[in-house]
Design a protein around this motif. Structure first.
Motif, PDB file in Angstrom:
ATOM      1  N   ASP A   1      20.822   3.255 -13.302  1.00 29.17           N
ATOM      2  CA  ASP A   1      19.934   2.251 -12.733  1.00 29.17           C
ATOM      3  C   ASP A   1      18.527   2.502 -13.271  1.00 29.17           C
ATOM      4  O   ASP A   1      18.218   3.605 -13.753  1.00 29.17           O
ATOM      5  CB  ASP A   1      19.964   2.373 -11.201  1.00 29.17           C
ATOM      6  CG  ASP A   1      19.288   1.221 -10.480  1.00 29.17           C
ATOM      7  OD1 ASP A   1      18.923   0.218 -11.133  1.00 29.17           O
ATOM      8  OD2 ASP A   1      19.126   1.322  -9.254  1.00 29.17           O
ATOM      9  N   LEU A   2      17.675   1.511 -13.184  1.00 28.10           N
ATOM     10  CA  LEU A   2      16.275   1.679 -13.572  1.00 28.10           C
ATOM     11  C   LEU A   2      15.395   2.047 -12.387  1.00 28.10           C
ATOM     12  O   LEU A   2      14.520   2.896 -12.502  1.00 28.10           O
ATOM     13  CB  LEU A   2      15.743   0.392 -14.222  1.00 28.10           C
ATOM     14  CG  LEU A   2      16.353   0.001 -15.557  1.00 28.10           C
ATOM     15  CD1 LEU A   2      15.781  -1.335 -16.013  1.00 28.10           C
ATOM     16  CD2 LEU A   2      16.121   1.079 -16.600  1.00 28.10           C
TER      17      LEU A   2
ATOM     18  N   ILE B   1      22.489   0.768 -19.210  1.00 31.57           N
ATOM     19  CA  ILE B   1      21.575   0.442 -18.110  1.00 31.57           C
ATOM     20  C   ILE B   1      22.313  -0.446 -17.117  1.00 31.57           C
ATOM     21  O   ILE B   1      22.984  -1.406 -17.506  1.00 31.57           O
ATOM     22  CB  ILE B   1      20.307  -0.258 -18.633  1.00 31.57           C
ATOM     23  CG1 ILE B   1      19.490   0.725 -19.485  1.00 31.57           C
ATOM     24  CG2 ILE B   1      19.477  -0.819 -17.479  1.00 31.57           C
ATOM     25  CD1 ILE B   1      18.283   0.111 -20.166  1.00 31.57           C
ATOM     26  N   VAL B   2      22.185  -0.105 -15.840  1.00 28.17           N
ATOM     27  CA  VAL B   2      22.769  -0.888 -14.752  1.00 28.17           C
ATOM     28  C   VAL B   2      21.594  -1.352 -13.901  1.00 28.17           C
ATOM     29  O   VAL B   2      20.881  -0.530 -13.334  1.00 28.17           O
ATOM     30  CB  VAL B   2      23.736  -0.030 -13.899  1.00 28.17           C
ATOM     31  CG1 VAL B   2      24.317  -0.855 -12.770  1.00 28.17           C
ATOM     32  CG2 VAL B   2      24.826   0.570 -14.762  1.00 28.17           C
ATOM     33  N   SER B   3      21.370  -2.677 -13.819  1.00 27.65           N
ATOM     34  CA  SER B   3      20.160  -3.130 -13.137  1.00 27.65           C
ATOM     35  C   SER B   3      20.266  -4.576 -12.659  1.00 27.65           C
ATOM     36  O   SER B   3      20.970  -5.385 -13.258  1.00 27.65           O
ATOM     37  CB  SER B   3      18.955  -3.009 -14.080  1.00 27.65           C
ATOM     38  OG  SER B   3      17.768  -3.396 -13.436  1.00 27.65           O
TER      39      SER B   3
ATOM     40  N   VAL C   1      13.083  -7.419 -18.542  1.00 28.22           N
ATOM     41  CA  VAL C   1      12.803  -6.042 -18.112  1.00 28.22           C
ATOM     42  C   VAL C   1      13.873  -5.099 -18.662  1.00 28.22           C
ATOM     43  O   VAL C   1      13.563  -4.011 -19.162  1.00 28.22           O
ATOM     44  CB  VAL C   1      12.731  -5.951 -16.568  1.00 28.22           C
ATOM     45  CG1 VAL C   1      12.613  -4.503 -16.104  1.00 28.22           C
ATOM     46  CG2 VAL C   1      11.573  -6.786 -16.044  1.00 28.22           C
ATOM     47  N   ILE C   2      15.122  -5.534 -18.591  1.00 26.63           N
ATOM     48  CA  ILE C   2      16.214  -4.730 -19.124  1.00 26.63           C
ATOM     49  C   ILE C   2      16.057  -4.557 -20.631  1.00 26.63           C
ATOM     50  O   ILE C   2      16.263  -3.471 -21.171  1.00 26.63           O
ATOM     51  CB  ILE C   2      17.579  -5.354 -18.764  1.00 26.63           C
ATOM     52  CG1 ILE C   2      17.794  -5.282 -17.244  1.00 26.63           C
ATOM     53  CG2 ILE C   2      18.715  -4.658 -19.515  1.00 26.63           C
ATOM     54  CD1 ILE C   2      18.996  -6.053 -16.740  1.00 26.63           C
TER      55      ILE C   2
ATOM     56  N   VAL D   1      24.638  -3.497 -17.903  1.00 31.69           N
ATOM     57  CA  VAL D   1      25.546  -4.137 -16.957  1.00 31.69           C
ATOM     58  C   VAL D   1      24.681  -4.694 -15.830  1.00 31.69           C
ATOM     59  O   VAL D   1      23.968  -3.941 -15.174  1.00 31.69           O
ATOM     60  CB  VAL D   1      26.573  -3.134 -16.395  1.00 31.69           C
ATOM     61  CG1 VAL D   1      27.401  -3.754 -15.286  1.00 31.69           C
ATOM     62  CG2 VAL D   1      27.459  -2.598 -17.504  1.00 31.69           C
ATOM     63  N   PRO D   2      24.721  -6.005 -15.632  1.00 30.18           N
ATOM     64  CA  PRO D   2      23.888  -6.596 -14.571  1.00 30.18           C
ATOM     65  C   PRO D   2      24.489  -6.347 -13.186  1.00 30.18           C
ATOM     66  O   PRO D   2      25.703  -6.239 -13.035  1.00 30.18           O
ATOM     67  CB  PRO D   2      23.893  -8.085 -14.913  1.00 30.18           C
ATOM     68  CG  PRO D   2      25.188  -8.298 -15.644  1.00 30.18           C
ATOM     69  CD  PRO D   2      25.469  -7.017 -16.380  1.00 30.18           C
ATOM     70  N   LYS D   3      23.602  -6.243 -12.223  1.00 32.94           N
ATOM     71  CA  LYS D   3      24.036  -6.211 -10.819  1.00 32.94           C
ATOM     72  C   LYS D   3      24.016  -7.642 -10.323  1.00 32.94           C
ATOM     73  O   LYS D   3      23.117  -8.387 -10.701  1.00 32.94           O
ATOM     74  CB  LYS D   3      23.110  -5.344  -9.970  1.00 32.94           C
ATOM     75  CG  LYS D   3      23.225  -3.875 -10.266  1.00 32.94           C
ATOM     76  CD  LYS D   3      22.295  -3.100  -9.345  1.00 32.94           C
ATOM     77  CE  LYS D   3      22.338  -1.620  -9.621  1.00 32.94           C
ATOM     78  NZ  LYS D   3      21.389  -0.897  -8.761  1.00 32.94           N
TER      79      LYS D   3
END
Length: 143
Positions: free
Chosen positions: A65-66, A91-93, A99-100, A118-120
């Motif tokens: 996560d960020l 990155i998971v966010s 931003v990603i 990977v988007p949340k």
């Protein structure tokens, strides 16, 4: 997955301040055949896990996560770069795409390898797609 990767041989670190997200990703990994999975709730725990794993073959793939309290994902990535981390990062966010992308660019600027994001909210297919992507993980698996 075209480029089949035997993820049972890879060591994963899942880093997110939400226990639920960590558990969800861990379950998806297990369903895909992974067995070497470590979870951490912030960057400090993540660094401790990376250091502990160094004596046991190291971590191959980090899903991070960020936004986390204490040490966030960006600071965590900076520390990984100082340690010359040789695995790949995902990155998971829930952050906006720009931003990603900026975070991904920063990871690359630190000399780290990033597989993608990977988007949340997390979905099973988003994990399958990122692990099935050709490139970095395949290279890691052959080391």
């Amino acid at each position: 997955m075209k480029n089949h990767i035997d993820i049972s041989t890879l060591r994963f670190l899942v880093l997110d301040d939400s226990k639920l997200i960590c558990q969800l990703i861990e379950e998806i990994f297990k369903n895909l055949g992974a067995s070497k999975i470590i979870t951490a709730l912030d960057g400090r725990e993540g660094l401790a896990a990376v250091e502990a794993a160094d004596g046991d073959g190291g971590i191959d793939v980090i899903f991070s996560d960020l936004e986390m309290p204490g040490m966030d994902g960006l600071e965590f990535f900076r520390h990984l770069a100082m340690r010359k981390f040789g695995g790949v990062i995902v990155i998971v966010s829930a952050q906006p795409e720009r931003v990603i992308q900026a975070a991904s660019d920063l990871v690359r600027a630190h000399g780290l390898e990033i597989l993608g994001a990977v988007p949340k909210p997390i979905s099973y297919m988003s994990i399958v797609e990122i692990l099935g992507a050709p490139g970095s993980i395949k290279a890691q698996a052959s080391n």
